[in-house]
Scaffold this active site. Sequence first.
Site, PDB file in Angstrom:
ATOM      1  N   GLY A  74     -89.662  61.728 114.960  1.00 22.68           N
ATOM      2  CA  GLY A  74     -88.369  61.739 114.298  1.00 22.68           C
ATOM      3  C   GLY A  74     -87.801  60.343 114.242  1.00 22.68           C
ATOM      4  O   GLY A  74     -87.723  59.714 113.185  1.00 22.68           O
ATOM      5  N   GLU A  85     -80.677  62.049 110.734  1.00 20.20           N
ATOM      6  CA  GLU A  85     -80.534  60.773 110.016  1.00 20.20           C
ATOM      7  C   GLU A  85     -80.132  59.638 110.958  1.00 20.20           C
ATOM      8  O   GLU A  85     -79.249  58.841 110.676  1.00 20.20           O
ATOM      9  CB  GLU A  85     -79.560  60.937 108.850  1.00 20.20           C
ATOM     10  CG  GLU A  85     -80.114  61.924 107.833  1.00 20.20           C
ATOM     11  CD  GLU A  85     -79.230  62.086 106.613  1.00 20.20           C
ATOM     12  OE1 GLU A  85     -78.480  61.161 106.293  1.00 20.20           O
ATOM     13  OE2 GLU A  85     -79.314  63.151 105.983  1.00 20.20           O
TER      14      GLU A  85
END
Length: 388
Positions: free
Chosen positions: A141, A367
């Site tokens: 990630g 994000e």
Amino acid sequence: MTVTDPLELLDIAGLLSDEERQIQETVARFVADRVRPHVADWFEAGTFPRELALELGKLGVLGMHLDGYGCAGTSAVAYGLACLELEAGDSGLRSFVSVQGSLAMFSIWKYGSEQQKLEWLPRMAAGEAIGCFGLTEPDFGSDPANMRTRAVRDGDDWILTGTKMWITNGSIADIATVWAQTEDGVRGFLVPKGTPGFTTRTIKQKLSLRASITGELILDEVRLPDSARLPGARSLGAPLSCLNEARFGIIFGATGAGRDCLRTALDYANTRVQFDRPIAAFQLTQEKLANMAVDLNTAALLAVHLGRLKDAGTLKPHQVSVGKLNNVRKALAIARECRTILGASGVTLEYSPLRHANNLESVLTYEGTSEIHTLVIGQALTGHPAYR
């Protein structure tokens, strides 16, 4: 004087142009009419009505900050204010618009061929086609440079193999921007729904962003022509630039979630009577409200300032990190504190703060986690990258 909106405390609206205020009011009306009456049910059911895509397209918010191809070409601040109102409704709604416009559409608009732009952007702006953005993987990630998804040349074609995880719109998307390692570095590919070897799975049992569809993308030797490759994307910097576009919307969006929580708590505190007085009349409640209003207004000031920098073309990535880290953190704290003012009523979907708090737990992570944004700011201050 009694303010009717927490952001009136510092007259945030006075910083905006007439056009910006009109856009904000238009989106606010849409949210009030189309979203608020139903969002608690969507959240409880764990669904996002696909027909909303067409309505959002008609509203003009999908890719609204992009130029041409059916996009409105608004200012960054106007786009941010739209995100503020959308997330005041629910983070899932803003996430849909953000992924559609600032990730899927922006990746095509910035790095795609003219043919790709003409094929997809007008339909995506209208909400007729839904996009998603496949970067995050089950094991990677915060460290996308080590992604395992691979794209290998086979004559004039490419063969893609890998898995993407936690993809907003993933299982309802008509087109996916998928990022993969190649012999020449990270490249982006457009993978249409129904391509042989490309399957999706909806992630269930979420406790957050329930009014949003999150999916897994599975690529099992997916064959694509070279025309599916985004020709302008030649390194990991391409998907990271798309993420910065989406993070900008979060800076405003989180402020909207915080405002909705504080509005709800103010209304409740003025009508909930204990010991023969509304609880808004007690010092402990006013301290909570005052502290939250200060944090909310400073977050809004930061958002508008960063928006002006973006419109001037001078906004830097570490400044986006400052905005995302601060505003999401503040909004989450506001949501939790507002729940305490609501008491036991605050744990039901009749009131929004705990729903917003649950959503903001995801916004804090996606994000760019709060830890990663902290390190981005730390590197800007010291010159030392501390990621490893």
